[in-house]
Design a protein around this motif. Structure first.
Motif, PDB file in Angstrom:
ATOM      1  N   LEU A  29       0.861  -1.188   0.000  1.00 56.82           N
ATOM      2  CA  LEU A  29       0.000   0.000   0.000  1.00 56.82           C
ATOM      3  C   LEU A  29       0.891   1.229   0.000  1.00 56.82           C
ATOM      4  O   LEU A  29       1.851   1.302   0.771  1.00 56.82           O
ATOM      5  N   GLU A  30       0.582   2.159  -0.891  1.00 58.66           N
ATOM      6  CA  GLU A  30       1.363   3.400  -0.971  1.00 58.66           C
ATOM      7  C   GLU A  30       0.489   4.564  -0.521  1.00 58.66           C
ATOM      8  O   GLU A  30      -0.636   4.723  -0.991  1.00 58.66           O
ATOM      9  N   LYS A  32       0.477   8.814  -0.140  1.00 57.91           N
ATOM     10  CA  LYS A  32       1.136  10.108  -0.338  1.00 57.91           C
ATOM     11  C   LYS A  32       1.063  10.883   0.978  1.00 57.91           C
ATOM     12  O   LYS A  32       0.147  10.661   1.784  1.00 57.91           O
ATOM     13  N   ALA A  33       1.992  11.786   1.181  1.00 57.45           N
ATOM     14  CA  ALA A  33       1.925  12.646   2.363  1.00 57.45           C
ATOM     15  C   ALA A  33       0.535  13.276   2.433  1.00 57.45           C
ATOM     16  O   ALA A  33       0.049  13.817   1.437  1.00 57.45           O
ATOM     17  N   GLY A  34      -0.102  13.156   3.583  1.00 60.04           N
ATOM     18  CA  GLY A  34      -1.445  13.716   3.750  1.00 60.04           C
ATOM     19  C   GLY A  34      -2.550  12.687   3.614  1.00 60.04           C
ATOM     20  O   GLY A  34      -3.654  12.898   4.125  1.00 60.04           O
ATOM     21  N   ASP A  35      -2.259  11.566   2.928  1.00 62.29           N
ATOM     22  CA  ASP A  35      -3.265  10.501   2.794  1.00 62.29           C
ATOM     23  C   ASP A  35      -3.520   9.850   4.158  1.00 62.29           C
ATOM     24  O   ASP A  35      -2.663   9.859   5.032  1.00 62.29           O
ATOM     25  N   PHE A  36      -4.689   9.243   4.270  1.00 67.63           N
ATOM     26  CA  PHE A  36      -5.065   8.600   5.523  1.00 67.63           C
ATOM     27  C   PHE A  36      -4.935   7.082   5.452  1.00 67.63           C
ATOM     28  O   PHE A  36      -5.338   6.474   4.469  1.00 67.63           O
ATOM     29  N   PHE A  37      -4.379   6.512   6.514  1.00 67.19           N
ATOM     30  CA  PHE A  37      -4.382   5.058   6.675  1.00 67.19           C
ATOM     31  C   PHE A  37      -5.742   4.631   7.230  1.00 67.19           C
ATOM     32  O   PHE A  37      -6.299   3.621   6.803  1.00 67.19           O
ATOM     33  N   GLY A  48      -0.699  -2.513   9.243  1.00 62.88           N
ATOM     34  CA  GLY A  48       0.328  -2.217   8.248  1.00 62.88           C
ATOM     35  C   GLY A  48       1.719  -2.304   8.841  1.00 62.88           C
ATOM     36  O   GLY A  48       1.906  -2.112  10.043  1.00 62.88           O
ATOM     37  N   PHE A  49       2.671  -2.627   7.988  1.00 64.50           N
ATOM     38  CA  PHE A  49       4.083  -2.576   8.364  1.00 64.50           C
ATOM     39  C   PHE A  49       4.722  -1.500   7.491  1.00 64.50           C
ATOM     40  O   PHE A  49       4.624  -1.556   6.263  1.00 64.50           O
ATOM     41  N   ASP A  98       5.376  10.670   2.186  1.00 58.85           N
ATOM     42  CA  ASP A  98       5.006   9.567   1.306  1.00 58.85           C
ATOM     43  C   ASP A  98       5.447   8.286   2.008  1.00 58.85           C
ATOM     44  O   ASP A  98       6.594   8.199   2.468  1.00 58.85           O
ATOM     45  N   THR A  99       4.540   7.314   2.089  1.00 59.24           N
ATOM     46  CA  THR A  99       4.798   6.146   2.930  1.00 59.24           C
ATOM     47  C   THR A  99       4.480   4.845   2.189  1.00 59.24           C
ATOM     48  O   THR A  99       3.425   4.733   1.563  1.00 59.24           O
TER      49      THR A  99
END
Lengths: 192, 192
Positions: A29-30, A32-37, A48-49, A98-99
């Motif tokens: 799962l990618e 972007k900065a600001g996106d919510f998990f 998530g890891f 970004d994660t």
DNA sequence: AGATTTCGTTCACCTGGGTTAACTAATGCA
DNA sequence: TGCATTAGTTAACCCAGGTGAACGAAATCT
């Protein structure tokens, strides 16, 4: 993915077959900065890891975002309070950078428990560590001043202090950005 | 003992045979006011169910006792952070009043998990509820002033406020007894 | 019952974080 | 590139909780 396997091997013993099973149960799962998990009101569907990047947990106190925690690469992330009982989440988990993650669904986690010999132990260790963290944080509120909590944050997350904006750190410590500025100034003058 | 069974039946379904097994795995424990359920440095050997009485959790902050929580009759008590991984406890659990419990050892709890069909579920629900409580308490430190936390304590534990000395309540709220006196005075004047 | 410790309250003074606002620096965007 | 927004700092003032001390009331001890 190899990072994830290495981390799991630190917690339990797995053979090659089990390693393959585990790999098949996670998916990338990618964010972007600001996106919510997870967002408030949604059920948190994954554990998530984090392979790369940085997330923050926060709650909404009418308009004010109170930061409860951070997770960085090499750590697991989830709102277990939503994930386990499958209730709507009352907190948000948002990517600060970004994660990149590997995530496992509730259903696949049950499969992991059923097919990996020490699977249950893995789950237990995961929950235990989150639980212990939250208790330690609670104790810190009883024991330590905001200035001391900031000092400990710097100590525990030295490298993160560069990547996290001040006002999130202030929020995590439980104070306003202006107060954190003041505290930082005091720390510099006391320079040790 | 019937209280314990009734409480368990609220959480999971058990048949008569399972009820008998459960009864055989718990044993009674009596604490006098001031006695410890667990003391710092010891491993917490039991999960207890309080039939009558009242305990407090506290940590020692060099000489200062910081009260983290209370448990009363009808509730389970343990330091899971010590009980589960069998580590020495870093907090104390002390009876505030003479207290009657039914306790189960780690070994017997494993037997319960193995022999009662929904045993694991019972364990999970127990941990979850403790975990949720600690998170709610943590959030309250982020969100609420001491005065507000005291108000909420009175609301949530109205009947306990009579049985718990002020200075324990102050400690639980995270302030000094003098400050709690002040807050109480303010509340009375604002009387609603 | 009388002495002693513990508990809760009050007071005066101190202190550190909140608030509001102004300003600068950095970042993002057109 | 320049303009607008966001982030961080500083300052003045406010206020709630901390500190230390004194006091009366309860509870405990003998």
């Amino acid at each position: 993915m190899s990072q994830l396997i290495a981390t799991i091997k630190h917690l339990i013993s797995i053979d090659e077959e089990e390693e393959a099973i585990i790999k098949s149960l996670f998916k990338p799962l990618e964010l972007k900065a600001g996106d919510f998990f997870v967002e408030e009101g949604q059920v948190c569907r994954y554990v998530g890891f984090i392979e790369k990047g940085l997330v923050r947990y926060y709650m909404n106190d009418d308009g004010n975002h109170k930061t409860l925690y951070f997770n960085k690469e090499g750590e697991f992330v989830s709102n277990y309070q939503s994930f386990l009982p499958r209730n709507p989440s009352n907190t948000n988990i948002q990517a600060i950078e970004d994660t990149s993650l590997q995530v496992i669904s509730f259903e696949n986690l049950q499969r992991l428990y059923a097919t990996v010999r020490e699977g249950e132990k893995l789950g237990r260790l995961g929950i235990e560590s989150v639980f212990v963290n939250s208790l330690e944080q609670l104790k810190s509120f009883y024991r330590d001043s905001p200035a001391e909590r900031y000092r400990q944050f710097l100590h525990a997350y030295a490298e993160l202090a560069q990547r996290i904006p001040q006002y999130y750190i202030a929020s995590y410590v439980g104070i306003k950005p202006q107060s954190l500025s003041r505290i930082r100034k005091r720390l510099v003058s006391k320079a040790d």
